[in-house]
Write a protein that holds these residues in place. Sequence first.
Motif, PDB file in Angstrom:
ATOM      1  N   THR A  41       0.841  -1.197   0.000  1.00 22.77           N
ATOM      2  CA  THR A  41       0.000   0.000   0.000  1.00 22.77           C
ATOM      3  C   THR A  41       0.880   1.252   0.000  1.00 22.77           C
ATOM      4  O   THR A  41       1.868   1.315   0.725  1.00 22.77           O
ATOM      5  CB  THR A  41      -0.891   0.025   1.265  1.00 22.77           C
ATOM      6  OG1 THR A  41      -1.615  -1.200   1.338  1.00 22.77           O
ATOM      7  CG2 THR A  41      -1.868   1.177   1.225  1.00 22.77           C
ATOM      8  N   PHE A  42       0.483   2.235  -0.825  1.00 27.19           N
ATOM      9  CA  PHE A  42       1.126   3.546  -0.790  1.00 27.19           C
ATOM     10  C   PHE A  42       0.429   4.396   0.266  1.00 27.19           C
ATOM     11  O   PHE A  42      -0.796   4.538   0.244  1.00 27.19           O
ATOM     12  CB  PHE A  42       1.001   4.252  -2.146  1.00 27.19           C
ATOM     13  CG  PHE A  42       1.674   3.536  -3.285  1.00 27.19           C
ATOM     14  CD1 PHE A  42       3.058   3.474  -3.364  1.00 27.19           C
ATOM     15  CD2 PHE A  42       0.929   2.920  -4.274  1.00 27.19           C
ATOM     16  CE1 PHE A  42       3.687   2.823  -4.414  1.00 27.19           C
ATOM     17  CE2 PHE A  42       1.540   2.256  -5.337  1.00 27.19           C
ATOM     18  CZ  PHE A  42       2.928   2.209  -5.404  1.00 27.19           C
ATOM     19  N   ALA A  43       1.186   4.970   1.190  1.00 27.43           N
ATOM     20  CA  ALA A  43       0.580   5.776   2.249  1.00 27.43           C
ATOM     21  C   ALA A  43       1.349   7.096   2.420  1.00 27.43           C
ATOM     22  O   ALA A  43       2.550   7.063   2.682  1.00 27.43           O
ATOM     23  CB  ALA A  43       0.567   5.011   3.573  1.00 27.43           C
ATOM     24  N   PRO A  44       0.683   8.255   2.286  1.00 30.75           N
ATOM     25  CA  PRO A  44      -0.743   8.366   1.930  1.00 30.75           C
ATOM     26  C   PRO A  44      -0.976   7.969   0.486  1.00 30.75           C
ATOM     27  O   PRO A  44      -0.088   8.096  -0.357  1.00 30.75           O
ATOM     28  CB  PRO A  44      -1.046   9.848   2.152  1.00 30.75           C
ATOM     29  CG  PRO A  44       0.264  10.538   1.950  1.00 30.75           C
ATOM     30  CD  PRO A  44       1.315   9.580   2.438  1.00 30.75           C
ATOM     31  N   ASN A  45      -2.204   7.534   0.224  1.00 23.51           N
ATOM     32  CA  ASN A  45      -2.563   7.009  -1.084  1.00 23.51           C
ATOM     33  C   ASN A  45      -2.899   8.116  -2.075  1.00 23.51           C
ATOM     34  O   ASN A  45      -2.674   7.987  -3.271  1.00 23.51           O
ATOM     35  CB  ASN A  45      -3.755   6.066  -0.891  1.00 23.51           C
ATOM     36  CG  ASN A  45      -4.099   5.337  -2.158  1.00 23.51           C
ATOM     37  OD1 ASN A  45      -5.152   5.568  -2.727  1.00 23.51           O
ATOM     38  ND2 ASN A  45      -3.219   4.475  -2.607  1.00 23.51           N
ATOM     39  N   GLU A  46      -3.454   9.218  -1.545  1.00 25.05           N
ATOM     40  CA  GLU A  46      -3.766  10.375  -2.385  1.00 25.05           C
ATOM     41  C   GLU A  46      -3.121  11.601  -1.775  1.00 25.05           C
ATOM     42  O   GLU A  46      -3.101  11.758  -0.554  1.00 25.05           O
ATOM     43  CB  GLU A  46      -5.275  10.613  -2.453  1.00 25.05           C
ATOM     44  CG  GLU A  46      -5.969   9.727  -3.455  1.00 25.05           C
ATOM     45  CD  GLU A  46      -7.364  10.263  -3.811  1.00 25.05           C
ATOM     46  OE1 GLU A  46      -8.262   9.440  -4.005  1.00 25.05           O
ATOM     47  OE2 GLU A  46      -7.516  11.501  -3.868  1.00 25.05           O
ATOM     48  N   LEU A  47      -2.603  12.462  -2.641  1.00 24.83           N
ATOM     49  CA  LEU A  47      -1.899  13.652  -2.177  1.00 24.83           C
ATOM     50  C   LEU A  47      -2.254  14.819  -3.082  1.00 24.83           C
ATOM     51  O   LEU A  47      -2.467  14.629  -4.275  1.00 24.83           O
ATOM     52  CB  LEU A  47      -0.396  13.447  -2.328  1.00 24.83           C
ATOM     53  CG  LEU A  47       0.435  12.956  -1.159  1.00 24.83           C
ATOM     54  CD1 LEU A  47       1.889  12.980  -1.582  1.00 24.83           C
ATOM     55  CD2 LEU A  47       0.230  13.833   0.045  1.00 24.83           C
ATOM     56  N   LYS A  48      -2.280  16.020  -2.495  1.00 24.07           N
ATOM     57  CA  LYS A  48      -2.391  17.245  -3.293  1.00 24.07           C
ATOM     58  C   LYS A  48      -1.121  18.029  -3.051  1.00 24.07           C
ATOM     59  O   LYS A  48      -0.754  18.268  -1.900  1.00 24.07           O
ATOM     60  CB  LYS A  48      -3.589  18.065  -2.830  1.00 24.07           C
ATOM     61  CG  LYS A  48      -4.859  17.758  -3.565  1.00 24.07           C
ATOM     62  CD  LYS A  48      -5.922  18.801  -3.253  1.00 24.07           C
ATOM     63  CE  LYS A  48      -7.226  18.416  -3.934  1.00 24.07           C
ATOM     64  NZ  LYS A  48      -8.339  19.301  -3.535  1.00 24.07           N
ATOM     65  N   LEU A  49      -0.466  18.457  -4.120  1.00 28.40           N
ATOM     66  CA  LEU A  49       0.715  19.291  -3.937  1.00 28.40           C
ATOM     67  C   LEU A  49       0.755  20.434  -4.929  1.00 28.40           C
ATOM     68  O   LEU A  49      -0.115  20.548  -5.787  1.00 28.40           O
ATOM     69  CB  LEU A  49       2.017  18.510  -4.035  1.00 28.40           C
ATOM     70  CG  LEU A  49       2.127  17.085  -4.432  1.00 28.40           C
ATOM     71  CD1 LEU A  49       3.232  16.952  -5.426  1.00 28.40           C
ATOM     72  CD2 LEU A  49       2.499  16.353  -3.191  1.00 28.40           C
ATOM     73  N   LYS A  50       1.790  21.241  -4.767  1.00 30.85           N
ATOM     74  CA  LYS A  50       1.967  22.392  -5.636  1.00 30.85           C
ATOM     75  C   LYS A  50       3.141  22.119  -6.577  1.00 30.85           C
ATOM     76  O   LYS A  50       4.038  21.341  -6.259  1.00 30.85           O
ATOM     77  CB  LYS A  50       2.289  23.635  -4.790  1.00 30.85           C
ATOM     78  CG  LYS A  50       1.210  23.968  -3.773  1.00 30.85           C
ATOM     79  CD  LYS A  50       0.628  25.324  -4.063  1.00 30.85           C
ATOM     80  CE  LYS A  50      -0.319  25.858  -3.008  1.00 30.85           C
ATOM     81  NZ  LYS A  50      -1.415  24.977  -2.647  1.00 30.85           N
ATOM     82  N   VAL A  51       3.106  22.795  -7.726  1.00 27.35           N
ATOM     83  CA  VAL A  51       4.215  22.689  -8.668  1.00 27.35           C
ATOM     84  C   VAL A  51       5.515  23.038  -7.944  1.00 27.35           C
ATOM     85  O   VAL A  51       5.571  24.008  -7.191  1.00 27.35           O
ATOM     86  CB  VAL A  51       3.987  23.636  -9.866  1.00 27.35           C
ATOM     87  CG1 VAL A  51       5.236  23.735 -10.721  1.00 27.35           C
ATOM     88  CG2 VAL A  51       2.808  23.156 -10.703  1.00 27.35           C
ATOM     89  N   GLY A  52       6.533  22.226  -8.146  1.00 31.19           N
ATOM     90  CA  GLY A  52       7.819  22.436  -7.492  1.00 31.19           C
ATOM     91  C   GLY A  52       8.035  21.528  -6.306  1.00 31.19           C
ATOM     92  O   GLY A  52       9.167  21.355  -5.858  1.00 31.19           O
ATOM     93  N   ASP A  53       6.940  20.959  -5.774  1.00 31.21           N
ATOM     94  CA  ASP A  53       7.078  20.028  -4.651  1.00 31.21           C
ATOM     95  C   ASP A  53       7.675  18.715  -5.150  1.00 31.21           C
ATOM     96  O   ASP A  53       7.533  18.351  -6.321  1.00 31.21           O
ATOM     97  CB  ASP A  53       5.724  19.727  -4.008  1.00 31.21           C
ATOM     98  CG  ASP A  53       5.155  20.929  -3.260  1.00 31.21           C
ATOM     99  OD1 ASP A  53       5.913  21.904  -3.053  1.00 31.21           O
ATOM    100  OD2 ASP A  53       3.969  20.887  -2.894  1.00 31.21           O
ATOM    101  N   SER A  54       8.303  17.998  -4.233  1.00 31.44           N
ATOM    102  CA  SER A  54       8.815  16.688  -4.611  1.00 31.44           C
ATOM    103  C   SER A  54       8.333  15.632  -3.632  1.00 31.44           C
ATOM    104  O   SER A  54       7.962  15.926  -2.495  1.00 31.44           O
ATOM    105  CB  SER A  54      10.347  16.708  -4.695  1.00 31.44           C
ATOM    106  OG  SER A  54      10.884  17.147  -3.486  1.00 31.44           O
ATOM    107  N   VAL A  55       8.282  14.416  -4.129  1.00 25.19           N
ATOM    108  CA  VAL A  55       7.804  13.284  -3.338  1.00 25.19           C
ATOM    109  C   VAL A  55       8.892  12.219  -3.327  1.00 25.19           C
ATOM    110  O   VAL A  55       9.510  11.945  -4.358  1.00 25.19           O
ATOM    111  CB  VAL A  55       6.509  12.703  -3.947  1.00 25.19           C
ATOM    112  CG1 VAL A  55       6.110  11.408  -3.237  1.00 25.19           C
ATOM    113  CG2 VAL A  55       5.370  13.710  -3.874  1.00 25.19           C
ATOM    114  N   THR A  56       9.122  11.661  -2.146  1.00 29.95           N
ATOM    115  CA  THR A  56      10.040  10.531  -2.036  1.00 29.95           C
ATOM    116  C   THR A  56       9.263   9.316  -1.549  1.00 29.95           C
ATOM    117  O   THR A  56       8.603   9.371  -0.511  1.00 29.95           O
ATOM    118  CB  THR A  56      11.184  10.841  -1.053  1.00 29.95           C
ATOM    119  OG1 THR A  56      11.944  11.928  -1.569  1.00 29.95           O
ATOM    120  CG2 THR A  56      12.101   9.629  -0.876  1.00 29.95           C
TER     121      THR A  56
END
Length: 111
Positions: A41-56
Amino acid sequence: MTFANLRGLGLALAIAAAMFLQLGSAPASAQEIQITIDNFTFAPNELKLKVGDSVTWTNHDDIPHTVVSAGKFRSKTMDTDDKFTFTFTSAGDYKYFCSLHPHMTGMIKVE
Ligand SMILES: [Cu+2]
């Protein structure tokens, strides 16, 4: 002036400096968001971000996983504790999944 007063003054100056630095650094600095992979499972499963943000993404399972968004990004196969980072430079909806276990899905909305 007492020692306690001096300490209070120092604190006030520190706060003023911090506020000044925050005002001076517009636009707000990009965020780095963590997603864990645990028990398929991906947690959190849903995300809202802004342009320029990064996810690891970090794989905490003892099985390999990937993170794939068709035409947008594709991680290598991640073994236990491996990480994959992607910086979102344009707005849109990014559906992604694990190519080894396609029922593992997630969604990131970038605005
Ligand atoms: Cu997987």
